[in-house]
Design an enzyme around this catalytic site. Structure first.
Site, PDB file in Angstrom:
ATOM      1  N   ASN A 130     -68.798  24.524 -39.008  1.00  0.00           N
ATOM      2  CA  ASN A 130     -69.041  25.592 -39.986  1.00  0.00           C
ATOM      3  C   ASN A 130     -69.841  24.993 -41.134  1.00  0.00           C
ATOM      4  O   ASN A 130     -69.304  24.282 -41.972  1.00  0.00           O
ATOM      5  CB  ASN A 130     -67.694  26.139 -40.489  1.00  0.00           C
TER       6      ASN A 130
ATOM      7  N   LYS B  42     -71.216  26.484 -43.602  1.00  0.00           N
ATOM      8  CA  LYS B  42     -71.097  27.172 -44.902  1.00  0.00           C
ATOM      9  C   LYS B  42     -72.497  27.361 -45.488  1.00  0.00           C
ATOM     10  O   LYS B  42     -73.426  27.582 -44.729  1.00  0.00           O
ATOM     11  CB  LYS B  42     -70.150  26.410 -45.823  1.00  0.00           C
TER      12      LYS B  42
ATOM     13  N   HIS C 190     -62.611  33.864 -43.052  1.00  0.00           N
ATOM     14  CA  HIS C 190     -62.532  32.493 -43.579  1.00  0.00           C
ATOM     15  C   HIS C 190     -61.935  32.534 -44.993  1.00  0.00           C
ATOM     16  O   HIS C 190     -62.207  33.463 -45.748  1.00  0.00           O
ATOM     17  CB  HIS C 190     -63.920  31.857 -43.598  1.00  0.00           C
TER      18      HIS C 190
ATOM     19  N   GLU D 158     -62.629  31.097 -47.641  1.00  0.00           N
ATOM     20  CA  GLU D 158     -63.583  31.196 -48.754  1.00  0.00           C
ATOM     21  C   GLU D 158     -64.045  32.642 -48.940  1.00  0.00           C
ATOM     22  O   GLU D 158     -64.314  33.079 -50.052  1.00  0.00           O
ATOM     23  CB  GLU D 158     -64.770  30.247 -48.510  1.00  0.00           C
TER      24      GLU D 158
ATOM     25  N   GLU E  19     -56.438  27.399 -40.533  1.00  0.00           N
ATOM     26  CA  GLU E  19     -57.022  26.567 -41.580  1.00  0.00           C
ATOM     27  C   GLU E  19     -56.181  26.650 -42.854  1.00  0.00           C
ATOM     28  O   GLU E  19     -56.341  27.589 -43.637  1.00  0.00           O
ATOM     29  CB  GLU E  19     -58.444  27.039 -41.889  1.00  0.00           C
TER      30      GLU E  19
ATOM     31  N   GLY F 117     -61.929  21.284 -47.330  1.00  0.00           N
ATOM     32  CA  GLY F 117     -62.852  20.655 -48.263  1.00  0.00           C
ATOM     33  C   GLY F 117     -62.169  19.744 -49.271  1.00  0.00           C
ATOM     34  O   GLY F 117     -62.781  19.312 -50.240  1.00  0.00           O
TER      35      GLY F 117
ATOM     36  N   SER G  93     -60.544  19.594 -43.236  1.00  0.00           N
ATOM     37  CA  SER G  93     -60.786  18.148 -43.336  1.00  0.00           C
ATOM     38  C   SER G  93     -60.605  17.414 -42.013  1.00  0.00           C
ATOM     39  O   SER G  93     -60.154  16.264 -41.996  1.00  0.00           O
ATOM     40  CB  SER G  93     -59.927  17.530 -44.438  1.00  0.00           C
TER      41      SER G  93
END
Ligand code: PGA
Length: 257
Positions: free
Chosen positions: A13, A15, A99, A101, A171, A177, A217
């Site tokens: 991904n 991003k 996701h 985010e 996730e 991240g 991560s």
């Protein structure tokens, strides 16, 4: 993972990273460096503007291209948005939905996640449904309930037949991240919870056949132990997918495990 019943899938991904020229160069090298045996499927989730170039470079390879978002309506007055039919027409095969985010910065609710899943399936795209708890929710010890709620809500109205086209990515928000990875046991436990929820909703066959990835991560150092968990069927990889050698090491690990 358990290759007897389900596919192992490694997805990068990106991003909001990489230009079109960087995408072309990366995709070219990636396709030329893959392991020979095809024991894991590979997906690249690229920004919208890079989709056409990625598909062109990867068209004769076994790497599928995914979008990172999609709108829930088929067309209309939604300035700045992209529909599932538009993506399918370009040759996109998968789309990330929900996701963290998107949930965090763009107010994506479980209701919209569900609408997006329906829209994606309708257009022939395969959703990668992302779920996960925040650190606060983990500390409150509500992870299982929260994940069960996210799954049930996202999959509301989705049939067992449609489940064949859906991948789920667990996730934990606190691991994305941050460099903090869930331990293999934590990852395995929640992926197991997700499979148990699927079993309740759709029965043992569907639950057994659904690919459930871990993301947060994941890197070349921890990939093998995470993937060794029986309910972890691959990875959704952010930062480490931006470096070709890191991403390749994870693909090789998934191929080997
Ligand atoms: P990360 O991102 O690997 O950089 O933690 C994973 C993701 O958000 O999909």
């Amino acid at each position: 993972m358990n290759r007897k019943y389900r596919k192992t899938v490694v997805a990068g991904n990106w991003k909001m990273n990489k230009t079109v020229s960087e995408t072309r160069a990366f995709a070219e090298e990636l396709k030329n460096s893959l392991p020979r045996s095809k024991r894991c499927s590979i997906i690249l989730c690229v920004p919208f503007v890079n989709i056409t170039s990625a598909i062109k470079v990867l068209k004769d390879s076994r790497i599928a291209v995914a979008a990172q978002n999609v709108h829930w309506e088929s067309h209309g007055a939604y300035t700045g948005e992209v529909s599932a039919a538009m993506l399918a027409d370009l040759g996109v095969k998968y789309v990330l939905i929900g996701h963290s985010e998107r949930r965090q910065y763009f107010n994506e609710t479980d209701t919209f996640v569900n609408k997006k899943i329906r829209a994606a399936l309708q257009a022939g795209l395969r959703p990668i449904l992302c779920v996960g708890e925040t650190l606060e929710q983990r500390e409150l010890d509500v992870t299982s309930e929260l994940i069960a709620y996210q799954i049930k809500s996202a999959l509301s109205g989705i049939s067992a037949e449609e489940m064949r086209h859906i991948i789920i990515a667990y996730e934990p928000v606190w691991a994305i991240g941050t460099g903090k990875t869930a331990t293999p046991e934590q990852a395995g436990e929640v992926c197991g919870t997700i499979r148990a929820v699927l079993r309740k909703l759709y029965g043992a066959r569907v639950a057994r056949a659904t690919t459930i990835q871990y993301g947060g991560s994941m890197n070349p150092k921890n990939a093998s132990t995470l993937l060794a968990q029986p309910d972890v069927d691959g990875g959704l990889i952010g930062s480490a997918s931006l470096e070709l050698s890191d991403f390749l090491q994870i693909i090789y690990a998934a191929n080997e495990e």
